[in-house]
Scaffold this motif. Structure first.
Motif, mmCIF file in Angstrom:
data_model
loop_
_atom_site.group_PDB
_atom_site.id
_atom_site.type_symbol
_atom_site.label_atom_id
_atom_site.label_comp_id
_atom_site.label_asym_id
_atom_site.label_seq_id
_atom_site.Cartn_x
_atom_site.Cartn_y
_atom_site.Cartn_z
ATOM 1 N N PRO A 187 -13.410 18.439 -12.738
ATOM 2 C CA PRO A 187 -12.928 17.147 -13.247
ATOM 3 C C PRO A 187 -11.421 16.962 -13.059
ATOM 4 C CG PRO A 187 -14.513 18.084 -14.776
ATOM 5 C CD PRO A 187 -14.262 19.139 -13.738
ATOM 6 N N VAL A 188 -10.639 18.006 -13.349
ATOM 7 C CA VAL A 188 -9.184 17.889 -13.209
ATOM 8 C C VAL A 188 -8.798 17.733 -11.752
ATOM 9 C CG1 VAL A 188 -6.963 19.006 -13.635
ATOM 10 C CG2 VAL A 188 -8.815 19.246 -15.299
ATOM 11 N N GLY A 189 -9.391 18.553 -10.878
ATOM 12 C CA GLY A 189 -9.079 18.463 -9.456
ATOM 13 C C GLY A 189 -9.465 17.119 -8.871
ATOM 14 N N SER A 190 -10.623 16.612 -9.285
ATOM 15 C CA SER A 190 -11.062 15.298 -8.794
ATOM 16 C C SER A 190 -10.144 14.189 -9.290
ATOM 17 C CB SER A 190 -12.493 15.025 -9.253
ATOM 18 O OG SER A 190 -13.373 16.005 -8.746
ATOM 19 N N LEU A 191 -9.710 14.290 -10.543
ATOM 20 C CA LEU A 191 -8.814 13.282 -11.106
ATOM 21 C C LEU A 191 -7.472 13.264 -10.364
ATOM 22 C CD1 LEU A 191 -8.552 11.183 -13.381
ATOM 23 C CD2 LEU A 191 -7.568 12.977 -14.814
ATOM 24 N N ALA A 192 -6.986 14.435 -9.991
ATOM 25 C CA ALA A 192 -5.707 14.522 -9.279
ATOM 26 C C ALA A 192 -5.791 13.897 -7.891
ATOM 27 C CB ALA A 192 -5.272 15.981 -9.171
ATOM 28 N N ALA A 193 -7.012 13.817 -7.342
ATOM 29 C CA ALA A 193 -7.180 13.247 -6.008
ATOM 30 C C ALA A 193 -7.326 11.729 -6.017
ATOM 31 C CB ALA A 193 -8.402 13.869 -5.333
ATOM 32 N N VAL A 194 -7.504 11.142 -7.200
ATOM 33 C CA VAL A 194 -7.731 9.693 -7.290
ATOM 34 C C VAL A 194 -6.580 8.873 -6.705
ATOM 35 C CG1 VAL A 194 -7.973 7.756 -8.902
ATOM 36 C CG2 VAL A 194 -9.370 9.807 -9.193
ATOM 37 N N PRO A 195 -5.301 9.179 -7.028
ATOM 38 C CA PRO A 195 -4.213 8.364 -6.461
ATOM 39 C C PRO A 195 -4.164 8.378 -4.934
ATOM 40 C CG PRO A 195 -3.418 9.618 -8.339
ATOM 41 C CD PRO A 195 -4.781 10.140 -8.024
ATOM 42 N N VAL A 196 -4.449 9.536 -4.311
ATOM 43 C CA VAL A 196 -4.454 9.599 -2.842
ATOM 44 C C VAL A 196 -5.608 8.769 -2.287
ATOM 45 C CG1 VAL A 196 -4.930 11.120 -0.886
ATOM 46 C CG2 VAL A 196 -3.241 11.786 -2.584
ATOM 47 N N PHE A 197 -6.761 8.878 -2.935
ATOM 48 C CA PHE A 197 -7.902 8.063 -2.510
ATOM 49 C C PHE A 197 -7.568 6.579 -2.633
ATOM 50 C CE2 PHE A 197 -11.779 5.715 -3.647
ATOM 51 C CZ PHE A 197 -12.568 5.988 -2.538
ATOM 52 N N ALA A 198 -6.973 6.204 -3.768
ATOM 53 C CA ALA A 198 -6.597 4.798 -3.985
ATOM 54 C C ALA A 198 -5.573 4.344 -2.953
ATOM 55 C CB ALA A 198 -6.037 4.629 -5.400
ATOM 56 N N TRP A 199 -4.632 5.220 -2.625
ATOM 57 C CA TRP A 199 -3.602 4.904 -1.623
ATOM 58 C C TRP A 199 -4.240 4.623 -0.268
ATOM 59 C CZ3 TRP A 199 0.761 4.123 1.092
ATOM 60 C CH2 TRP A 199 0.962 4.781 2.299
ATOM 61 N N GLU A 200 -5.121 5.500 0.190
ATOM 62 C CA GLU A 200 -5.688 5.332 1.524
ATOM 63 C C GLU A 200 -6.602 4.118 1.600
ATOM 64 O OE1 GLU A 200 -7.354 8.862 3.186
ATOM 65 O OE2 GLU A 200 -5.363 9.727 3.528
ATOM 66 N N VAL A 201 -7.391 3.894 0.553
ATOM 67 C CA VAL A 201 -8.288 2.739 0.571
ATOM 68 C C VAL A 201 -7.486 1.437 0.474
ATOM 69 C CG1 VAL A 201 -10.111 1.539 -0.690
ATOM 70 C CG2 VAL A 201 -10.250 4.009 -0.356
ATOM 71 N N THR A 202 -6.514 1.396 -0.425
ATOM 72 C CA THR A 202 -5.693 0.188 -0.582
ATOM 73 C C THR A 202 -4.909 -0.096 0.687
ATOM 74 O OG1 THR A 202 -5.447 0.662 -2.940
ATOM 75 C CG2 THR A 202 -3.926 -0.934 -1.990
ATOM 76 N N LEU A 203 -4.326 0.945 1.277
ATOM 77 C CA LEU A 203 -3.584 0.773 2.530
ATOM 78 C C LEU A 203 -4.511 0.273 3.630
ATOM 79 C CD1 LEU A 203 -0.986 1.164 4.219
ATOM 80 C CD2 LEU A 203 -1.739 3.528 4.626
ATOM 81 N N ALA A 204 -5.706 0.847 3.719
ATOM 82 C CA ALA A 204 -6.658 0.452 4.755
ATOM 83 C C ALA A 204 -7.033 -1.018 4.629
ATOM 84 C CB ALA A 204 -7.898 1.330 4.678
ATOM 85 N N VAL A 205 -7.370 -1.428 3.405
ATOM 86 C CA VAL A 205 -7.775 -2.828 3.191
ATOM 87 C C VAL A 205 -6.616 -3.766 3.508
ATOM 88 C CG1 VAL A 205 -8.502 -4.496 1.449
ATOM 89 C CG2 VAL A 205 -9.529 -2.215 1.495
ATOM 90 N N ARG A 206 -5.415 -3.397 3.066
ATOM 91 C CA ARG A 206 -4.241 -4.222 3.338
ATOM 92 C C ARG A 206 -4.021 -4.386 4.846
ATOM 93 N NH1 ARG A 206 -0.022 -7.840 1.915
ATOM 94 N NH2 ARG A 206 1.295 -7.773 3.762
ATOM 95 N N LEU A 207 -4.112 -3.277 5.589
ATOM 96 C CA LEU A 207 -3.859 -3.335 7.036
ATOM 97 C C LEU A 207 -4.927 -4.146 7.751
ATOM 98 C CD1 LEU A 207 -2.714 0.335 7.764
ATOM 99 C CD2 LEU A 207 -1.285 -1.712 7.562
ATOM 100 N N ILE A 208 -6.175 -4.023 7.314
ATOM 101 C CA ILE A 208 -7.247 -4.760 7.970
ATOM 102 C C ILE A 208 -7.158 -6.252 7.655
ATOM 103 C CG2 ILE A 208 -9.747 -5.120 8.007
ATOM 104 C CD1 ILE A 208 -10.034 -2.094 7.506
ATOM 105 N N VAL A 209 -6.914 -6.584 6.404
ATOM 106 C CA VAL A 209 -6.953 -7.990 5.980
ATOM 107 C C VAL A 209 -5.681 -8.749 6.356
ATOM 108 C CG1 VAL A 209 -7.104 -9.526 3.985
ATOM 109 C CG2 VAL A 209 -8.542 -7.479 4.100
ATOM 110 N N LYS A 210 -4.517 -8.135 6.103
ATOM 111 C CA LYS A 210 -3.260 -8.867 6.304
ATOM 112 C C LYS A 210 -2.317 -8.231 7.313
ATOM 113 C CE LYS A 210 -3.090 -11.232 1.850
ATOM 114 N NZ LYS A 210 -2.242 -11.561 0.668
ATOM 115 N N GLY A 211 -2.552 -6.990 7.694
ATOM 116 C CA GLY A 211 -1.666 -6.343 8.649
ATOM 117 C C GLY A 211 -0.352 -5.931 7.995
ATOM 118 N N PHE A 212 0.619 -5.663 8.856
ATOM 119 C CA PHE A 212 1.934 -5.307 8.355
ATOM 120 C C PHE A 212 2.622 -6.560 7.786
ATOM 121 C CE2 PHE A 212 1.187 -2.264 11.891
ATOM 122 C CZ PHE A 212 1.095 -1.123 11.119
ATOM 123 N N ASP A 213 3.453 -6.355 6.800
ATOM 124 C CA ASP A 213 4.117 -7.474 6.129
ATOM 125 C C ASP A 213 5.058 -8.179 7.115
ATOM 126 O OD1 ASP A 213 5.447 -9.235 4.467
ATOM 127 O OD2 ASP A 213 5.555 -7.812 2.806
#
Length: 222
Positions: A190-216
């Motif tokens: 549980p602790v190890g999985s929780l520590a990985a959440v921000p990296v997972f959120a970063w990669e998914v959020t970055l991916a969606v941003r790049l696909i939908v809107k591209g670079f700013d």
């Protein structure tokens, strides 16, 4: 469509592929990694092979993110962009070692079984995979995340709240990996999985941003 827009879409797609392939590979590997008696039974070899295929896709996608983003990132900081590419190559290489280790467990089951210390050999190979899982998708991934997040934050290629996820997630997963290294808790816990959440959120959020809107488009010129 501009070249930068295409680059953003491809990079975003590759980041999403890394997430899906990583989860798929680890899930499919389950019988070989969790069952100490895997080499003694009939085995779920086809499932393990499917997991290996997922991780091969993961390796290619990891390398792809570094290569695809390099032309854009080098205009902001060439040394850091090159470091990111090299880091992704290292991450992919460590994951590849883990793939070989798990496939070797299947070979041990088929050709050795319980004879001549087959079970002990299989356990050793699983241990190799577990260590590569700690080093690649944790230590090296954390460092790569931090490098890319710093580049994105300073260049403003994506909104800064997106980059902040990486600035938090990268160091956090490295700290967590260090704790696992010294036996404070298990990596798949549980602790190890929780520590990985921000990296997972970063990669998914970055991916969606790049696909939908591209670079700013408001990002300062290189």
């Amino acid at each position: 469509m501009s070249s930068d827009r295409r680059t953003a879409k491809v990079a975003g797609g590759l980041f999403l592929i890394t997430e899906v392939a990583a989860v798929g590979g680890l899930t499919l590997y389950g019988p070989a990694l969790r069952n100490a008696d895997y080499v003694l039974g009939a085995g779920a070899d086809a499932r393990v092979f499917a997991g290996a295929l997922c991780e091969i896709v993961l390796v290619l996608a990891v390398i792809g993110t570094g290569v695809v983003l390099y032309p854009v990132l080098r205009r902001r900081n060439e040394a850091a962009a090159l470091g990111y590419v090299c880091g992704r190559l290292l991450e992919a290489a460590v994951i590849a070692v883990g793939i070989v280790a798990v496939l070797s467990v299947v070979t041990v089951r088929r050709e050795v079984g319980a004879g001549v210390g087959g079970e002990a050999v299989a356990r050793a190979l699983v241990a190799v995979h577990d260590w590569t899982f700690l080093l690649g998708p944790n230590f090296v991934l954390g460092a790569n995340t931090l490098v890319l997040a710093v580049l994105m934050y300073r260049s403003r290629l994506v909104p800064r709240f997106v980059a902040v996820l990486g600035l938090v997630g990268g160091p956090l997963i490295c700290v967590s990996a260090t704790a696992v290294l010294f036996g404070l808790y298990g990596q798949v816990s549980p602790v190890g999985s929780l520590a990985a959440v921000p990296v997972f959120a970063w990669e998914v959020t970055l991916a969606v941003r790049l696909i939908v809107k591209g670079f700013d488009p408001a990002a300062p010129a290189a």
